[in-house]
Design an enzyme around this catalytic site. Structure first.
Site, PDB file in Angstrom:
ATOM      1  N   SER A  71       0.820  -1.213   0.000  1.00  0.00           N
ATOM      2  CA  SER A  71       0.000   0.000   0.000  1.00  0.00           C
ATOM      3  C   SER A  71       0.854   1.264   0.000  1.00  0.00           C
ATOM      4  CB  SER A  71      -0.907   0.017   1.234  1.00  0.00           C
ATOM      5  OG  SER A  71      -1.809  -1.060   1.203  1.00  0.00           O
TER       6      SER A  71
HETATM    7  N1  SAH Z   1      -1.689  -4.660   3.843  1.00  0.00           N
HETATM    8  C1  SAH Z   1      -0.830  -4.670   2.666  1.00  0.00           C
HETATM    9  C2  SAH Z   1      -1.636  -4.496   1.405  1.00  0.00           C
HETATM   10  C3  SAH Z   1      -1.602  -5.696   0.557  1.00  0.00           C
HETATM   11  S1  SAH Z   1      -2.617  -5.611  -0.911  1.00  0.00           S
HETATM   12  C4  SAH Z   1       0.238  -3.598   2.795  1.00  0.00           C
HETATM   13  O1  SAH Z   1       0.397  -3.039   3.845  1.00  0.00           O
HETATM   14  O2  SAH Z   1       0.951  -3.324   1.840  1.00  0.00           O
HETATM   15  C5  SAH Z   1      -4.054  -6.470  -0.358  1.00  0.00           C
HETATM   16  C6  SAH Z   1      -3.910  -7.929  -0.022  1.00  0.00           C
HETATM   17  O3  SAH Z   1      -5.217  -8.437   0.219  1.00  0.00           O
HETATM   18  C7  SAH Z   1      -3.307  -8.810  -1.104  1.00  0.00           C
HETATM   19  O4  SAH Z   1      -2.167  -9.436  -0.618  1.00  0.00           O
HETATM   20  C8  SAH Z   1      -4.416  -9.834  -1.403  1.00  0.00           C
HETATM   21  O5  SAH Z   1      -3.944 -11.132  -1.677  1.00  0.00           O
HETATM   22  C9  SAH Z   1      -5.217  -9.801  -0.120  1.00  0.00           C
HETATM   23  N2  SAH Z   1      -6.597 -10.290  -0.231  1.00  0.00           N
HETATM   24  C10 SAH Z   1      -7.495 -10.098  -1.219  1.00  0.00           C
HETATM   25  N3  SAH Z   1      -8.658 -10.716  -0.945  1.00  0.00           N
HETATM   26  C11 SAH Z   1      -8.481 -11.335   0.260  1.00  0.00           C
HETATM   27  C12 SAH Z   1      -9.319 -12.140   1.095  1.00  0.00           C
HETATM   28  N4  SAH Z   1     -10.576 -12.442   0.759  1.00  0.00           N
HETATM   29  N5  SAH Z   1      -8.798 -12.598   2.257  1.00  0.00           N
HETATM   30  C13 SAH Z   1      -7.527 -12.312   2.633  1.00  0.00           C
HETATM   31  N6  SAH Z   1      -6.692 -11.549   1.892  1.00  0.00           N
HETATM   32  C14 SAH Z   1      -7.164 -11.055   0.716  1.00  0.00           C
END
Ligand code: SAH
Length: 224
Positions: A71
């Site tokens: 993010s």
């Molecule tokens: N929190 C992270 C952001 C990662 S992007 C940061 O700080 O950078 C969002 C993430 O959500 C991805 O890794 C994706 O695989 C996950 N995601 C999407 N749908 C999901 C679900 N239903 N359950 C768990 N994770 C999910």
């Protein structure tokens, strides 16, 4: 030891480069000193592949593989500030661990963090990153996070870092009835609304925080 595991950083990941990012967060309205301190002291470059680590302190989302992103720092700060300044923060649930950057920020501000990720290799990377930072108050789960984490509920706050079309009811019901907060991007692919929902008993009040763009929250499909 590779340079992106050097916690202090060098060159484009140095403290001076990080200070520029802090200035940007302040200019964009982040004002909680607690949140700014943690953003300042958390090395974002260790969460990235070495080839991208020189861009770690740009205020942008960057690819982490598996079609996912780390993010944008401003959004991490904004979501964190929304839960830090609105009430107590003992237990937090994060949906969408990714490589663990937001997890690391919250783990330094809450007593206990639970985080759920549907892509196994990303979850493993997040575990390693959190270990590198010596943060010990985080529990991880490989699962579909749209169902929350029932056994650990209720939560003072839930942060969702992937966007559903509509807020899953399970998440609302796992909020602490005495003022639990949910921060969640809601909507389609190109543009979503970041919302803050506060629970008081059976009443849920909603406010708009920002226009954002997150990867979609995928429902019901795990990736090993
Ligand atoms: N929190 C992270 C952001 C990662 S992007 C940061 O700080 O950078 C969002 C993430 O959500 C991805 O890794 C994706 O695989 C996950 N995601 C999407 N749908 C999901 C679900 N239903 N359950 C768990 N994770 C999910």
């Amino acid at each position: 030891m590779s340079s992106n595991h050097n916690l202090n950083g060098i060159g484009m990941t140095s403290q001076r480069t990080r200070e520029r990012l802090l200035g940007r967060l302040i200019d964009q309205g982040i004002s909680s000193l607690e949140v700014l301190d943690v953003m300042r002291s958390t090395p974002r470059h260790i969460f990235l592949d070495e080839a991208l680590s020189h861009r770690a302190y740009e205020d942008v989302a960057l690819p982490i593989g598996h079609n996912q992103t780390i993010s944008q720092p401003y959004i991490v700060a904004r979501m964190t500030e929304a839960i830090v300044t609105s009430g107590p923060l003992e237990t937090v649930l994060e949906i969408g661990t990714g490589c663990g950057y937001q997890t690391a920020i919250i783990a330094q501000l809450a007593k206990k963090v639970y985080t759920v990720e549907r892509i196994k290799p990303l979850l493993n990377r997040a575990k390693a990153n959190i270990r590198t930072l010596r943060l010990r108050n985080t529990d991880f789960k490989h699962d579909d996070g749209s169902l929350g984490w029932e056994q650990k509920a209720p939560f003072d706050a839930i942060i969702t870092t992937a966007a559903p079309q509509e807020i899953p009811n399970e998440l609302l019901h796992q909020l602490n009835p005495g003022g639990g907060r949910l921060v969640i991007p809601v909507g389609g692919d190109d543009r979503q609304e970041l919302k803050l929902v506060t629970r008081n008993g059976d009443h849920f009040s909603e406010s708009f925080l920002d226009a954002v763009r997150f990867v979609p929250l995928l429902i019901g499909q795990l990736q090993h």
